[in-house]
Scaffold this active site. Structure first.
Site, PDB file in Angstrom:
ATOM      1  N   HIS A  96       0.847  -1.203   0.000  1.00 37.78           N
ATOM      2  CA  HIS A  96       0.000   0.000   0.000  1.00 37.78           C
ATOM      3  C   HIS A  96       0.879   1.248   0.000  1.00 37.78           C
ATOM      4  CE1 HIS A  96      -2.974   2.978   1.086  1.00 37.78           C
ATOM      5  NE2 HIS A  96      -3.891   2.101   0.697  1.00 37.78           N
ATOM      6  N   GLU A 166      -4.110   1.159  -7.594  1.00 40.86           N
ATOM      7  CA  GLU A 166      -4.512   2.239  -6.699  1.00 40.86           C
ATOM      8  C   GLU A 166      -3.607   3.450  -6.929  1.00 40.86           C
ATOM      9  OE1 GLU A 166      -6.472   1.688  -2.737  1.00 40.86           O
ATOM     10  OE2 GLU A 166      -4.454   2.071  -2.061  1.00 40.86           O
TER      11      GLU A 166
HETATM   12  P1  13P Z   1     -10.038   5.866  -0.067  1.00 39.80           P
HETATM   13  O1  13P Z   1     -11.129   4.918  -0.469  1.00 39.80           O
HETATM   14  O2  13P Z   1     -10.302   6.580   1.213  1.00 39.80           O
HETATM   15  O3  13P Z   1      -9.644   6.777  -1.184  1.00 39.80           O
HETATM   16  O4  13P Z   1      -8.749   4.976   0.248  1.00 39.80           O
HETATM   17  C1  13P Z   1      -8.282   4.133  -0.728  1.00 39.80           C
HETATM   18  C2  13P Z   1      -7.283   3.244  -0.125  1.00 39.80           C
HETATM   19  O5  13P Z   1      -6.208   3.671   0.281  1.00 39.80           O
HETATM   20  C3  13P Z   1      -7.634   1.821  -0.031  1.00 39.80           C
HETATM   21  O6  13P Z   1      -6.511   1.049   0.145  1.00 39.80           O
END
Ligand code: 13P
Length: 254
Positions: A96, A166
């Site tokens: 992450h 992401e």
């Molecule tokens: P948000 O959904 O708050 O943008 O966060 C995304 C996230 O970091 C999920 O791993």
């Protein structure tokens, strides 16, 4: 099940009472809901895993938010994949961007974590994606992260990994301009697929779920996860509100 919706609770739920309130509300919101095509996963901070295990809800699969790469021994402050397994976890988030940023994790650390998790029967949720400064070469960043993080991961194990695109710049944004377009997410999905096909072949790659994370909400899920052909979502902020999280789950499940 061919879809998956994962809650990343991050560093939230500050007490036992808060956790219990959250799980109680989650149970209430789950009543009458069916997710035939979608796995619902919640990833909680370590301190809540024991309480989470006691929460007997068969509709939700448990996960954790970090893991170490050794199984046991003198590694002060670390949590092993074996511990996660024994505490009922089936999934763990790795790579992450917040861990890359605040704990200075590198792809090589993520790679060790993936190998250790898989060795212990835990499914890694691997996050990849570019930050704002890397936007122009976003697809190359994704490829580089995949190459490094999946080094030495065999074809026999890859179907147990969830890959989440992401983009760092899209996390926790209220600004629609800070969301990738459906086409951008599709391109990221395609480059991930292409990488997997190149490394593992078509047949195995078809089994790997590719999902999207970054400001997923009831308002954005259609564009970000459904129209872009993603297999699900990794959800931060909206996972703190069970009703909203499950509404997103229902849209993905359709
Ligand atoms: P948000 O959904 O708050 O943008 O966060 C995304 C996230 O970091 C999920 O791993």
């Amino acid at each position: 099940m061919n879809k998956i919706v994962i809650g990343n609770l991050k560093m939230n739920l500050q007490s036992i009472e808060e956790r219990e309130r959250y799980l109680k509300e989650f149970s209430k919101e789950l009543i009458g809901k069916k997710f035939q095509n979608t796995e619902i996963v919640l990833c909680l901070p370590f301190v809540h895993l024991e309480g989470f295990k006691k929460w007997k809800n068969k509709k939700v699969i448990r996960g954790a938010l970090n893991v170490f790469w050794e199984d046991k021994g003198s590694f002060t402050g670390e949590i092993s994949p074996l511990m996660l397994k024994n505490f009922g976890c089936q999934y763990v988030v790795v790579g992450h961007s917040e861990r890359r940023k605040y704990a200075r994790e590198e792809d090589s650390d993520v790679n060790l974590k993936i190998i250790a998790a898989l060795r212990n029967g835990i499914k890694p949720i691997l996050c990849v994606g570019e930050n704002a400064g890397q936007k122009a070469r976003g697809l190359n960043i994704i490829l580089e992260q995949l190459k490094n993080c999946l080094s030495e991961v065999s074809g026999g194990k890859i179907e147990n990994i969830i890959i989440c695109y992401e983009p760092v710049w899209a996390i926790s944004s209220n600004n629609p301009d800070h969301l990738p377009t459906t086409n951008e997410i599709m391109s990221a999905g395609l480059i991930i697929k292409k990488f997997l096909v190149g490394k593992y072949g078509v047949k195995i790659s078809e089994k790997v779920k590719i999902i999207y994370g970054g400001s997923v909400s009831v308002a954005t899920v259609k564009q970000a996860c459904v129209e872009s052909g993603m297999d699900g979502a990794l959800i931060g902020r909206e996972s703190l509100t069970p009703r909203e999280f499950l509404k997103i789950g229902e849209i993905i499940n359709q």
